[in-house]
Design an enzyme around this catalytic site. Structure first.
Site, mmCIF file in Angstrom:
data_model
loop_
_atom_site.group_PDB
_atom_site.id
_atom_site.type_symbol
_atom_site.label_atom_id
_atom_site.label_comp_id
_atom_site.label_asym_id
_atom_site.label_seq_id
_atom_site.Cartn_x
_atom_site.Cartn_y
_atom_site.Cartn_z
ATOM 1 N N ASP A 16 -0.373 -6.829 8.655
ATOM 2 C CA ASP A 16 -1.251 -7.518 9.603
ATOM 3 C C ASP A 16 -2.666 -7.037 9.341
ATOM 4 O OD1 ASP A 16 -1.924 -9.073 12.002
ATOM 5 O OD2 ASP A 16 -2.330 -7.127 12.916
ATOM 6 N N SER A 17 -3.633 -7.758 9.886
ATOM 7 C CA SER A 17 -5.023 -7.342 9.749
ATOM 8 C C SER A 17 -5.289 -6.026 10.489
ATOM 9 C CB SER A 17 -5.934 -8.440 10.301
ATOM 10 O OG SER A 17 -5.557 -8.732 11.635
ATOM 11 N N CYS A 79 0.424 -11.453 10.626
ATOM 12 C CA CYS A 79 -0.875 -11.976 11.072
ATOM 13 C C CYS A 79 -0.860 -13.505 10.985
ATOM 14 C CB CYS A 79 -1.948 -11.408 10.146
ATOM 15 S SG CYS A 79 -3.604 -11.959 10.513
ATOM 16 N N GLU A 158 -7.208 -5.694 22.915
ATOM 17 C CA GLU A 158 -7.368 -4.353 22.331
ATOM 18 C C GLU A 158 -8.013 -3.383 23.314
ATOM 19 O OE1 GLU A 158 -8.444 -3.888 18.305
ATOM 20 O OE2 GLU A 158 -6.975 -5.383 17.653
ATOM 21 N N CYS A 190 -1.268 -16.166 17.719
ATOM 22 C CA CYS A 190 -2.025 -14.985 17.298
ATOM 23 C C CYS A 190 -1.228 -13.755 17.717
ATOM 24 C CB CYS A 190 -3.402 -14.978 17.971
ATOM 25 S SG CYS A 190 -4.357 -13.485 17.657
ATOM 26 N N HIS A 192 -1.958 -11.029 19.006
ATOM 27 C CA HIS A 192 -2.307 -10.324 20.238
ATOM 28 C C HIS A 192 -1.891 -11.061 21.520
ATOM 29 C CE1 HIS A 192 -4.774 -8.307 17.311
ATOM 30 N NE2 HIS A 192 -5.293 -7.486 18.207
HETATM 31 N N1 DGL Z 1 -3.825 -10.687 13.503
HETATM 32 C C1 DGL Z 1 -4.741 -11.788 13.751
HETATM 33 C C2 DGL Z 1 -3.941 -13.064 13.986
HETATM 34 O O1 DGL Z 1 -2.787 -13.052 14.346
HETATM 35 C C3 DGL Z 1 -5.655 -11.494 14.930
HETATM 36 C C4 DGL Z 1 -6.697 -10.433 14.637
HETATM 37 C C5 DGL Z 1 -7.636 -10.823 13.508
HETATM 38 O O2 DGL Z 1 -8.457 -11.749 13.679
HETATM 39 O O3 DGL Z 1 -7.530 -10.234 12.459
HETATM 40 O O4 DGL Z 1 -4.458 -14.134 13.762
#
Ligand code: DGL
Length: 280
Positions: A16-17, A79, A158, A190, A192
């Protein structure tokens, strides 16, 4: 794809990012506690959601190559942004099954909607890519898709502001247009957003069903492991190792809130040399 017998004992790779993909890890671990997991959070370069396609592809390739070289039997792109932009690219690059989070969520939405009006929320890059819309239409062309980028949701989660006045206000503002579209199903596109489920459900009302891509992706992973004979049936290797590209502290503090569990085995790594064509 040919697997050696021992491949089933290899871990599942998840990238993931940053910290958000832990929502996907949590569901995979809950559904398949025997499986070892290697999680990579590219915390030095988060967020991906505001970046260009070219950059997202490059970052995704570096993450995927890193995990592949560590030894994994299957890769999950947790992600949504990276899945939306790079899934096909990563499938070409890595010779193990690769699962993104878009298709499982899209399929569930198509199954759940009665009035064939589905909402999708995600980062700017995910919504701009039209990946959910295309995936939903690949299952049922007659479904109308209404999308909205909600860039403030990630920092809100976050910071731990997942309930209360501020969260309610922000969610109401972002979702007001979608609510006018008479959707009966909303995809949380997403990593989050599952943490905002309570507020989102209050704002959209109980008649709108929420699709949690993390849960649907875990089910998809289970199916693929079963279909490819890669299930680990030995209850001994259920370790979770974490890798991050920036300091551990913030990942651990935010991540433990996401997981409701301690994060112990964590290492800081550099991805510089991964994913490059000239690397040998
Ligand atoms: N993990 C990213 C997503 O699910 C969210 C956070 C980011 O923008 O990197 O799209």
């Amino acid at each position: 794809m040919n697997h050696k017998d021992n491949d089933r004992y290899l871990p599942i790779g998840i990238f993931d990012s940053g910290v958000g993909g832990l929502t996907v890890l949590k569901e995979i671990h809950a559904l398949m506690p025997n499986e070892g997991i290697m999680y990579l959070g590219d915390t030095a370069r988060v967020p991906y959601g505001t970046r260009s396609e070219e950059t997202i592809k490059r970052y995704s390739a570096e993450c995927a190559s890193f995990l592949f070289k560590k030894g994994i039997k299957l890769l999950v792109i947790a992600c949504n942004t990276a899945s939306a932009i790079s899934l096909d690219y990563i499938k070409e690059l890595i010779p193990v099954p690769v699962i993104g989070v878009i298709e499982p969520g899209a399929l569930t939405a198509v199954r759940l909607t009665n009035n064939k009006r589905v909402g999708v929320i995600g980062t700017e890059a995910t919504i701009r890519s039209l990946a959910y819309k295309k995936a939903i239409h690949s299952f049922d062309e007659s479904v109308s898709v209404f999308s909205k980028a909600c860039p403030l949701f990630v920092p809100l989660v976050e910071e731990g502001w997942t309930s209360g006045d501020v969260a309610e206000k922000v969610v109401s503002i972002y979702l007001s247009d979608l609510l006018k579209s008479n959707i009966d199903c909303l995809v949380l596109g997403c990593t989050h957003y599952p943490l905002l489920k309570g507020v989102i459900q209050d704002v959209v009302g109980k008649d709108v069903r929420l699709v949690d891509s993390a849960i649907e992706t875990a089910k998809a992973v289970k199916h693929v492991l079963e279909d490819t004979n890669l299930v680990n049936r030995v209850n001994s290797i259920n370790t979770i190792r974490y890798f991050v590209t920036d300091s551990k502290e913030r990942f651990v503090s935010v991540g433990e809130r996401f997981l409701n569990e301690e994060i112990n085995d964590i290492e800081v790594v550099s991805l510089n040399k991964y994913g490059r064509k000239d690397e040998n």
